[in-house]
Write an enzyme that holds these catalytic residues in place. Sequence first.
Site, short mmCIF file in Angstrom:
data_model
loop_
_atom_site.label_atom_id
_atom_site.label_comp_id
_atom_site.label_asym_id
_atom_site.label_seq_id
_atom_site.Cartn_x
_atom_site.Cartn_y
_atom_site.Cartn_z
N ALA A 12 0.67 -4.35 -14.61
CA ALA A 12 -0.48 -4.54 -15.34
C ALA A 12 -1.63 -4.87 -14.74
O ALA A 12 -2.65 -5.90 -14.80
CB ALA A 12 -0.04 -5.87 -16.42
N GLY A 16 -2.85 -0.24 -14.33
CA GLY A 16 -2.13 -0.42 -15.80
C GLY A 16 -2.94 -1.11 -16.85
O GLY A 16 -2.85 -0.49 -17.96
N ARG A 92 -2.04 6.43 2.15
CA ARG A 92 -1.24 6.77 0.90
C ARG A 92 0.17 6.65 1.40
O ARG A 92 1.09 5.84 0.81
CB ARG A 92 -1.26 7.66 0.08
CG ARG A 92 -2.69 7.87 -0.83
CD ARG A 92 -2.76 8.93 -1.69
NE ARG A 92 -3.86 8.96 -2.63
CZ ARG A 92 -5.00 9.89 -2.19
NH1 ARG A 92 -4.88 10.62 -1.39
NH2 ARG A 92 -5.85 9.77 -2.89
N HIS A 179 -0.98 15.14 -3.77
CA HIS A 179 -2.25 14.41 -3.93
C HIS A 179 -2.57 13.68 -2.57
O HIS A 179 -1.89 12.75 -2.26
CB HIS A 179 -1.70 13.13 -5.03
CG HIS A 179 -2.88 12.10 -5.39
ND1 HIS A 179 -4.19 12.67 -5.55
CD2 HIS A 179 -3.10 10.86 -5.66
CE1 HIS A 179 -4.93 11.44 -5.99
NE2 HIS A 179 -4.30 10.60 -5.59
N1 APR Z 1 7.63 -4.27 -11.49
C1 APR Z 1 6.69 -4.38 -12.47
N2 APR Z 1 5.46 -4.67 -11.96
C2 APR Z 1 5.21 -4.81 -10.57
C3 APR Z 1 6.34 -4.51 -9.66
C4 APR Z 1 7.44 -4.27 -10.28
N3 APR Z 1 8.66 -4.12 -9.52
N4 APR Z 1 5.73 -4.79 -8.40
C5 APR Z 1 4.50 -4.76 -8.43
N5 APR Z 1 4.21 -4.84 -9.76
C6 APR Z 1 2.65 -4.98 -10.41
C7 APR Z 1 1.91 -5.99 -9.52
O1 APR Z 1 2.37 -7.34 -9.70
C8 APR Z 1 0.57 -5.66 -9.98
O2 APR Z 1 0.18 -6.33 -11.18
O3 APR Z 1 2.30 -3.62 -10.28
C9 APR Z 1 0.63 -4.29 -10.27
C10 APR Z 1 -0.25 -2.90 -9.37
O4 APR Z 1 -1.70 -3.51 -9.75
P1 APR Z 1 -2.59 -3.54 -8.76
O5 APR Z 1 -2.18 -4.19 -7.56
O6 APR Z 1 -4.07 -3.82 -9.24
O7 APR Z 1 -2.88 -2.06 -8.10
P2 APR Z 1 -3.55 -0.55 -9.09
O8 APR Z 1 -4.97 -0.92 -8.54
O9 APR Z 1 -3.25 -1.04 -10.48
O10 APR Z 1 -2.74 0.33 -8.22
C11 APR Z 1 -1.33 0.68 -8.74
O11 APR Z 1 -1.58 3.04 -8.72
O12 APR Z 1 -3.28 4.64 -8.02
C12 APR Z 1 -2.12 3.75 -7.81
O13 APR Z 1 -2.21 3.68 -5.32
C13 APR Z 1 -2.31 2.93 -6.44
O14 APR Z 1 -0.04 2.80 -5.98
C14 APR Z 1 -1.08 1.97 -6.68
C15 APR Z 1 -0.86 2.13 -8.05
#
Ligand code: APR
Length: 318
Positions: A12, A16, A92, A179
């Site tokens: 989230a 997300g 990446r 990608h």
């Molecule tokens: N289960 C559920 N959620 C998780 C888990 C897990 N095991 N591990 C991490 N998360 C959550 C984190 O707590 C965080 O809220 O995934 C979320 C990732 O959000 P952001 O840190 O804001 O990252 P974001 O910019 O959304 O990118 C996520 O998408 O585009 C790709 O390269 C980017 O790999 C990255 C992913």
Amino acid sequence: MGGRKKVTVIGAGNVGATVAQRVAELNIADVVLLDIPLTEKMPMGKALDLLETGPVLGYDTLITGTTGYDETADSDVVVITSGLPRKPGMSRDDLLLKNAGIIKQVTESVIAKSPNCIIIVVTNPLDAMAQLAYVVSGLPKGRVIGMAGVLDSARYRTFIAQELDVSVQDVTAFVLGGHGDTMVPLPRYSTVAGIPITELLSADRIKALNERTANGGAEIVNLLKTSAYYAPAASAVAMVDAILLDKKRVLPCATLLEGEYGVNGLFVGVPCKLGSEGVEQIIEIKLQEDERQALQKSIDAVSELVEVMKQNMPEVKF
Ligand code: APR
């Protein structure tokens, strides 16, 4: 159970939450937004905030936040965005093993509750993570799809439209491969109202646009100090929409190739027909020699990552 479709978004964070928002606004499915308990009740907070947006924007979508998988049961589509985003200077690929651990755990948990879902993977490095989710899930190949090409071609379309001072609506763009910086934009299949850009732009300008597209992710990371999320989220939601409404849209997606484009057993971005079964068809075109070479480079880059996973994750049966 009600009759509405259900879309679960894992993670989230920036991507997300934006996916959840856009799916909610489409008003075509209920949304479950999940993050880890480490984030306390963050997903519940974001989900409630989105729910309370409904009356203003006129959607009835039910949005539920959770830190557990019970609420995700019987999802039609699951969008996986959990993982670490890229920080400046980080490729990446640096993310590979950290995110692989997350994708494995998440995929197992998702499948336990939604054994027939369609998974869209957004987490980077994209092609490798999609391949891992496919293997771990045990789903048929068309039901695990990586989101990259829609985003890469959206970036290419943006740059082409800016360069020619025309509406993005009239620009289509074709991007093949993994990608990453080795992705392969195909100018002869990228058009303005059907006219290939090779007829409209010099080779030098096209080269510059191709390079900017291939580095489009890094360009945002340098500005934002984290990775992009508006366009990635919108791109994932375009795929969700094509699947839920069985649109048969032809979009570039990372999918398992089994002989197509001369590739066997690897997730790579190619044009796919997306409908209610996920990837329903892979569309193959004949490549010119230089394009084939560029694609090979891109395939080698993806293949290297998969090899690293194979060596470090003996418990996964690739
Ligand atoms: N289960 C559920 N959620 C998780 C888990 C897990 N095991 N591990 C991490 N998360 C959550 C984190 O707590 C965080 O809220 O995934 C979320 C990732 O959000 P952001 O840190 O804001 O990252 P974001 O910019 O959304 O990118 C996520 O998408 O585009 C790709 O390269 C980017 O790999 C990255 C992913």
